[in-house]
Design a protein around this motif. Structure first.
Motif, PDB file in Angstrom:
ATOM      1  N   MET A  96       0.753  -1.257  -0.069  1.00 39.11           N
ATOM      2  CA  MET A  96       0.062   0.056  -0.024  1.00 39.11           C
ATOM      3  C   MET A  96       0.710   1.233  -0.099  1.00 39.11           C
ATOM      4  O   MET A  96       0.514   2.263  -0.765  1.00 39.11           O
ATOM      5  CB  MET A  96      -0.791   0.096   1.105  1.00 39.11           C
ATOM      6  N   ALA A  97       1.964   1.179   0.580  1.00 35.38           N
ATOM      7  CA  ALA A  97       2.728   2.528   0.583  1.00 35.38           C
ATOM      8  C   ALA A  97       3.447   2.847  -0.890  1.00 35.38           C
ATOM      9  O   ALA A  97       3.614   3.889  -1.166  1.00 35.38           O
ATOM     10  CB  ALA A  97       4.014   2.201   1.370  1.00 35.38           C
ATOM     11  N   ARG A  98       3.649   1.640  -1.530  1.00 36.05           N
ATOM     12  CA  ARG A  98       4.035   1.861  -2.949  1.00 36.05           C
ATOM     13  C   ARG A  98       3.079   2.437  -3.773  1.00 36.05           C
ATOM     14  O   ARG A  98       3.215   3.249  -4.698  1.00 36.05           O
ATOM     15  CB  ARG A  98       4.601   0.456  -3.477  1.00 36.05           C
ATOM     16  N   TYR A  99       1.866   1.804  -3.702  1.00 37.74           N
ATOM     17  CA  TYR A  99       0.451   2.303  -4.456  1.00 37.74           C
ATOM     18  C   TYR A  99       0.392   3.778  -3.812  1.00 37.74           C
ATOM     19  O   TYR A  99       0.019   4.734  -4.859  1.00 37.74           O
ATOM     20  CB  TYR A  99      -0.724   1.472  -3.997  1.00 37.74           C
ATOM     21  N   THR A 100       0.490   4.126  -2.568  1.00 41.44           N
ATOM     22  CA  THR A 100       0.040   5.478  -2.166  1.00 41.44           C
ATOM     23  C   THR A 100       1.099   6.531  -2.859  1.00 41.44           C
ATOM     24  O   THR A 100       0.376   7.569  -3.483  1.00 41.44           O
ATOM     25  CB  THR A 100       0.061   5.684  -0.899  1.00 41.44           C
ATOM     26  N   HIS A 101       2.247   6.238  -2.963  1.00 38.53           N
ATOM     27  CA  HIS A 101       3.294   7.103  -3.528  1.00 38.53           C
ATOM     28  C   HIS A 101       3.008   6.982  -5.023  1.00 38.53           C
ATOM     29  O   HIS A 101       3.225   8.314  -5.553  1.00 38.53           O
ATOM     30  CB  HIS A 101       4.873   6.259  -3.288  1.00 38.53           C
ATOM     31  N   ALA A 102       2.825   6.005  -5.713  1.00 43.98           N
ATOM     32  CA  ALA A 102       2.653   5.973  -7.247  1.00 43.98           C
ATOM     33  C   ALA A 102       1.507   6.680  -7.643  1.00 43.98           C
ATOM     34  O   ALA A 102       1.607   7.549  -8.562  1.00 43.98           O
ATOM     35  CB  ALA A 102       2.565   4.492  -7.636  1.00 43.98           C
ATOM     36  N   PHE A 103       0.503   6.446  -7.076  1.00 48.59           N
ATOM     37  CA  PHE A 103      -0.869   7.225  -7.349  1.00 48.59           C
ATOM     38  C   PHE A 103      -0.889   8.857  -6.833  1.00 48.59           C
ATOM     39  O   PHE A 103      -1.279   9.719  -7.623  1.00 48.59           O
ATOM     40  CB  PHE A 103      -1.854   6.626  -7.009  1.00 48.59           C
ATOM     41  N   GLY A 104      -0.086   9.052  -5.874  1.00 51.76           N
ATOM     42  CA  GLY A 104       0.031  10.197  -5.401  1.00 51.76           C
ATOM     43  C   GLY A 104       0.679  11.302  -6.193  1.00 51.76           C
ATOM     44  O   GLY A 104       0.542  12.123  -6.226  1.00 51.76           O
ATOM     45  N   ALA A 105       1.529  10.704  -7.151  1.00 53.69           N
ATOM     46  CA  ALA A 105       2.485  11.232  -8.087  1.00 53.69           C
ATOM     47  C   ALA A 105       1.415  12.150  -9.016  1.00 53.69           C
ATOM     48  O   ALA A 105       1.846  13.129  -9.749  1.00 53.69           O
ATOM     49  CB  ALA A 105       3.405  10.540  -8.756  1.00 53.69           C
ATOM     50  N   HIS A 106       0.304  11.448  -9.050  1.00 51.15           N
ATOM     51  CA  HIS A 106      -0.754  11.984 -10.097  1.00 51.15           C
ATOM     52  C   HIS A 106      -1.745  12.741  -9.246  1.00 51.15           C
ATOM     53  O   HIS A 106      -2.910  13.179 -10.087  1.00 51.15           O
ATOM     54  CB  HIS A 106      -1.216  10.672 -10.817  1.00 51.15           C
ATOM     55  N   GLY A 107      -1.793  12.971  -8.192  1.00 56.31           N
ATOM     56  CA  GLY A 107      -2.668  13.717  -7.354  1.00 56.31           C
ATOM     57  C   GLY A 107      -3.979  12.709  -6.911  1.00 56.31           C
ATOM     58  O   GLY A 107      -5.020  13.328  -6.738  1.00 56.31           O
ATOM     59  N   VAL A 108      -3.808  11.543  -6.901  1.00 56.00           N
ATOM     60  CA  VAL A 108      -4.864  10.586  -6.722  1.00 56.00           C
ATOM     61  C   VAL A 108      -4.783   9.858  -5.392  1.00 56.00           C
ATOM     62  O   VAL A 108      -3.689   9.276  -5.076  1.00 56.00           O
ATOM     63  CB  VAL A 108      -4.954   9.482  -7.713  1.00 56.00           C
TER      64      VAL A 108
END
Length: 382
Positions: A96-108
């Motif tokens: 989840m930490a990786r997904y949070t970072h990856a999607f967060g880069a797109h403001g999601v």
């Protein structure tokens, strides 16, 4: 809000308003067995872009066990269930930490939703899960769903995230289900032997004679193409089209391009409990019916009464799933039984009036009520 017109062809994916995407462990891991940041970020980029275009995306993601291997000093996926659960417990947060970072880069914004099959087949749990998912989508969140591997029992071994994805698609009333693995399409045999791609599956007849592969090359998944096809078939048979392709083709798939294998719908949407009964339930016993009861249940779809039961097999409790078969042993239907295998034998062949008079009014109930019963079409039409 989902589109009102059902999607008929893969090109419709380009305009779908709500999509469930499932990605397997083999698509998120390296050959060494750990999570591949490159693969995870590439998929997240595609899904975040689609989300920012206005599509509601629900991601069903495996990978928690794979993410937990290295921190626990494990070289490969363990066979012991308790070790799998430990790896899942450690790995889920990392995933989840990786997904949070990856999607967060797109403001999601993303959220974690851990489910088991029980959460989707028990009425109260289902209602809660449905409300929670709808609220997350209303907030503009991308829910990331996973089987609750840390507390799951034997189902952890059977590739249930694929089947879970089919049920989640029904839970959220998705327009389509996209199942991603490390193989670009379903083939009519081993691709290395020159097999041909199967572009579309219109029904079970299109899968006759097809050899379907099992585990991914990384060796961290639990079912390979077999469970992808099962999940796609479950969805398509009850009104939700599905596409099976590789994670590398995710962008092309969501754009409606000619990739993967498209599973056309060949049935209507139905309550998720009946979907579970028809395809996923672990049958605990068997009720053999006389000719009259077999016809009433199989052809007229009536509740099963004790007077029409010839014999009982297996051990089960009230509420367990059972199969109803005719005298020749052909399966007619499946349903949730209202009595245990201990109670039923003394009830066989007797009317509800007789049972009520001798045993009490609680025995006036049907053995399997029509609302808890699913007729298996292949048998009912024979």
């Amino acid at each position: 809000m989902t589109v009102k017109r059902p999607i008929k062809t893969r090109s419709g994916l380009a305009k779908a308003k709500r999509i469930v995407v499932k990605v397997g462990s083999s698509s998120l891991t390296s050959l060494s067995g750990g999570l591949s940041d490159e693969a995870l970020f590439a998929l997240s980029d595609v899904l975040a872009a689609r989300h920012n275009e206005g599509t509601e995306v629900i991601l069903v993601s495996s990978g928690a066990i794979a993410a937990g291997l290295a921190p626990l000093g494990l070289a490969r996926r363990p066979n012991q269930l308790s070790s799998q659960q430990a790896a899942a417990s450690v790995g889920q947060g990392l995933l989840m930490a990786r997904y949070t970072h990856a999607f967060g880069a797109h403001g999601v914004t993303v959220s974690q939703v851990l489910l088991t099959l029980d959460d989707l087949i028990r009425r109260s749990h289902y209602a809660n899960a449905h409300r929670a998912m709808e609220r997350l989508l209303n907030f503009g969140v991308v829910p990331i769903v996973n089987e609750n591997d840390t507390v799951a029992s034997s189902e952890i071994r059977f590739g249930d995230n694929d089947r879970l994805a089919a049920l989640v698609a029904h839970l959220v009333k998705a327009d389509a289900l996209v199942l991603l693995s490390d193989v670009d399409s379903l083939y009519d045999g081993p691709p290395k032997d020159g097999a041909q791609r199967i572009p579309e599956v219109r029904g079970p007849q299109d899968l006759e004679g097809v050899s379907i592969g099992r585990t991914g090359k990384a060796g961290v998944g639990t079912g390979g193409m077999v469970t992808k096809v099962e999940a796609a078939t479950i969805a398509a048979s009850s009104g939700i089209p599905a596409l099976v392709t590789s994670a590398e083709n995710a962008g092309a798939a969501l754009a409606g391009e000619d990739v993967g294998t498209w599973f056309s719908t060949n049935g209507r949407r139905q309550p998720i409990r009946l979907l579970w009964l028809a395809h996923l339930a672990r049958i605990q016993g068997t009720l053999t019916l006389d000719d009259g009861a077999a016809k009433a249940v199989g052809e007229r779809r009536r509740s099963l009464l004790s007077a029409g039961i010839v014999s009982v097999g297996g051990e089960f409790e009230a509420g367990d799933p059972v199969e109803m078969v005719d005298r020749a042993g052909a399966v007619i239907a499946r349903g949730l039984v209202n009595y245990s295998s201990f109670e039923l034998p003394r009830m066989l062949g007797r009317t509800t009036r007789e049972l009520s008079k001798e045993l009490g009014r609680e025995y006036e109930r049907s053995v399997v009520h029509v609302n808890d019963l699913v007729v298996l079409n292949a048998v009912a039409s024979s």
